[in-house]
Design a protein around this motif. Sequence first.
Motif, short mmCIF file in Angstrom:
data_model
loop_
_atom_site.label_atom_id
_atom_site.label_comp_id
_atom_site.label_asym_id
_atom_site.label_seq_id
_atom_site.Cartn_x
_atom_site.Cartn_y
_atom_site.Cartn_z
N GLN A 1 6.34 12.99 -1.18
CA GLN A 1 5.84 11.62 -1.17
C GLN A 1 4.39 11.61 -0.70
O GLN A 1 3.91 12.56 -0.07
CB GLN A 1 6.67 10.72 -0.27
N PHE A 2 3.69 10.55 -1.06
CA PHE A 2 2.33 10.34 -0.58
C PHE A 2 2.04 8.85 -0.65
O PHE A 2 2.83 8.07 -1.21
CB PHE A 2 1.31 11.15 -1.40
N GLU A 3 0.92 8.45 -0.08
CA GLU A 3 0.56 7.04 -0.05
C GLU A 3 -0.79 6.81 -0.71
O GLU A 3 -1.67 7.67 -0.68
CB GLU A 3 0.52 6.52 1.39
N THR A 4 -0.94 5.64 -1.32
CA THR A 4 -2.23 5.16 -1.78
C THR A 4 -2.56 3.93 -0.93
O THR A 4 -1.89 3.67 0.08
CB THR A 4 -2.20 4.81 -3.28
N GLU A 5 -3.55 3.18 -1.31
CA GLU A 5 -3.97 2.04 -0.49
C GLU A 5 -2.82 1.07 -0.24
O GLU A 5 -2.60 0.61 0.89
CB GLU A 5 -5.12 1.31 -1.17
N ARG A 6 -2.05 0.76 -1.29
CA ARG A 6 -0.98 -0.24 -1.14
C ARG A 6 0.42 0.30 -1.34
O ARG A 6 1.40 -0.41 -1.07
CB ARG A 6 -1.21 -1.38 -2.15
N LEU A 7 0.54 1.52 -1.84
CA LEU A 7 1.82 2.03 -2.29
C LEU A 7 2.33 3.24 -1.51
O LEU A 7 1.54 4.12 -1.12
CB LEU A 7 1.73 2.42 -3.77
N LEU A 8 3.64 3.28 -1.32
CA LEU A 8 4.35 4.51 -0.96
C LEU A 8 4.93 5.05 -2.25
O LEU A 8 5.66 4.34 -2.96
CB LEU A 8 5.47 4.23 0.04
N ILE A 9 4.59 6.30 -2.57
CA ILE A 9 5.01 6.92 -3.82
C ILE A 9 5.86 8.13 -3.46
O ILE A 9 5.38 9.08 -2.84
CB ILE A 9 3.78 7.33 -4.66
N ARG A 10 7.15 8.08 -3.79
CA ARG A 10 8.06 9.15 -3.36
C ARG A 10 9.07 9.50 -4.44
O ARG A 10 9.27 8.76 -5.40
CB ARG A 10 8.77 8.75 -2.08
N LEU A 11 9.73 10.64 -4.24
CA LEU A 11 10.77 11.07 -5.15
C LEU A 11 11.94 10.07 -5.12
O LEU A 11 12.13 9.36 -4.13
CB LEU A 11 11.28 12.46 -4.80
N PRO A 12 12.73 10.00 -6.19
CA PRO A 12 13.91 9.13 -6.18
C PRO A 12 14.93 9.62 -5.15
O PRO A 12 15.12 10.83 -4.98
CB PRO A 12 14.47 9.27 -7.60
N LEU A 13 15.57 8.69 -4.47
CA LEU A 13 16.58 9.03 -3.47
C LEU A 13 17.89 8.32 -3.78
O LEU A 13 17.89 7.20 -4.33
CB LEU A 13 16.11 8.61 -2.07
N HIS B 1 9.12 7.07 -7.44
CA HIS B 1 9.34 5.64 -7.32
C HIS B 1 8.22 5.02 -6.49
O HIS B 1 7.76 5.62 -5.52
CB HIS B 1 10.70 5.36 -6.68
N LEU B 2 7.82 3.82 -6.89
CA LEU B 2 6.67 3.15 -6.29
C LEU B 2 7.16 1.97 -5.44
O LEU B 2 7.87 1.09 -5.95
CB LEU B 2 5.72 2.63 -7.38
N PHE B 3 6.76 1.96 -4.18
CA PHE B 3 7.13 0.88 -3.27
C PHE B 3 5.88 0.30 -2.62
O PHE B 3 4.99 1.05 -2.20
CB PHE B 3 8.07 1.38 -2.18
N GLU B 4 5.82 -1.02 -2.53
CA GLU B 4 4.72 -1.66 -1.83
C GLU B 4 4.90 -1.38 -0.34
O GLU B 4 5.98 -1.61 0.21
CB GLU B 4 4.74 -3.17 -2.11
N LYS B 5 3.87 -0.87 0.32
CA LYS B 5 4.03 -0.38 1.68
C LYS B 5 4.42 -1.47 2.67
O LYS B 5 5.25 -1.25 3.55
CB LYS B 5 2.73 0.32 2.14
N LYS B 6 3.83 -2.63 2.55
CA LYS B 6 4.07 -3.68 3.53
C LYS B 6 5.45 -4.31 3.38
O LYS B 6 6.14 -4.56 4.37
CB LYS B 6 2.99 -4.75 3.43
N THR B 7 5.86 -4.59 2.15
CA THR B 7 7.12 -5.31 1.92
C THR B 7 8.29 -4.38 1.61
O THR B 7 9.44 -4.83 1.62
CB THR B 7 6.95 -6.29 0.75
N LYS B 8 8.01 -3.11 1.29
CA LYS B 8 9.03 -2.14 0.87
C LYS B 8 9.64 -2.49 -0.48
O LYS B 8 10.66 -1.94 -0.89
CB LYS B 8 10.16 -1.99 1.91
N ARG B 9 9.03 -3.40 -1.22
CA ARG B 9 9.55 -3.85 -2.52
C ARG B 9 9.34 -2.77 -3.57
O ARG B 9 8.26 -2.16 -3.66
CB ARG B 9 8.83 -5.13 -2.93
N PHE B 10 10.38 -2.54 -4.38
CA PHE B 10 10.27 -1.58 -5.48
C PHE B 10 9.38 -2.18 -6.56
O PHE B 10 9.64 -3.28 -7.07
CB PHE B 10 11.66 -1.26 -6.05
N ILE B 11 8.31 -1.46 -6.92
CA ILE B 11 7.31 -1.95 -7.87
C ILE B 11 7.57 -1.42 -9.28
O ILE B 11 7.38 -2.13 -10.27
CB ILE B 11 5.90 -1.55 -7.41
N GLY B 12 7.97 -0.17 -9.37
CA GLY B 12 8.15 0.46 -10.68
C GLY B 12 8.27 1.96 -10.51
O GLY B 12 8.56 2.46 -9.42
#
Length: 204
Positions: free
Chosen positions: A14-26, A80-91
């Motif tokens: 996993q890694f992070e960008t400005e707004r996203l947590l990007i990680r393997l599917p779990l 999988h892409l998650f918005e860091k603040k809300t933890k919402r699945f983005i795509g």
Amino acid sequence: MDTFPPILRDFPHQFETERLLIRLPLPGDGVYVNEAIHESLDHLKPWMLWAQNPPTIEETEINVRQAHCHFLERVDLRFHLFEKKTKRFIGSSGLHQIDWNIPKFEIGYWCRVSESGKGYITEAVRGLTVFAFEILGAKRVEIRCDERNIRSRKVAERLGYRLEGVLRNHRLAVDDRLENTCVYAMTPDDFRFQSSRQRVSASQ
């Protein structure tokens, strides 16, 4: 030829960008992914073969767990892409069609319709491009899409991928029309050039 077994390759999951947590599917992600697919079916159907029929939560969870296994085996790297603040699945995005002997990857992506137009996919693909070249030592990264898919093409062009050609009548699209497939690509030289441009722009 590189004979090092891909399954033994170690790199971050996993890694992070400005707004996203990007990680393997779990395991357990299926409920979030399924909700996003159902929300976005009309948006995805013209381009994604897997989006022609609404899956059950169980079917999506099976798919997520298969993707988790493939990631650990290093045969396909879905993220999988998650918005860091809300933890919402983005795509979802990822590095596919892997040839570790080069290494070479193809980036794919989709965004849930309620979060489209906010730059999340461009941000994710930029992050995956950096991950591919700086962490995985990529020598080539491709983005392929239907010539008619203007939104996908703009992501590639915005990030500095070069259109190397259009494969005419390349395959049947999901609507049974013959698809012209755009092949965008980036090499280490292209990546360094784009990175230097961004540094200069940021310093001005």
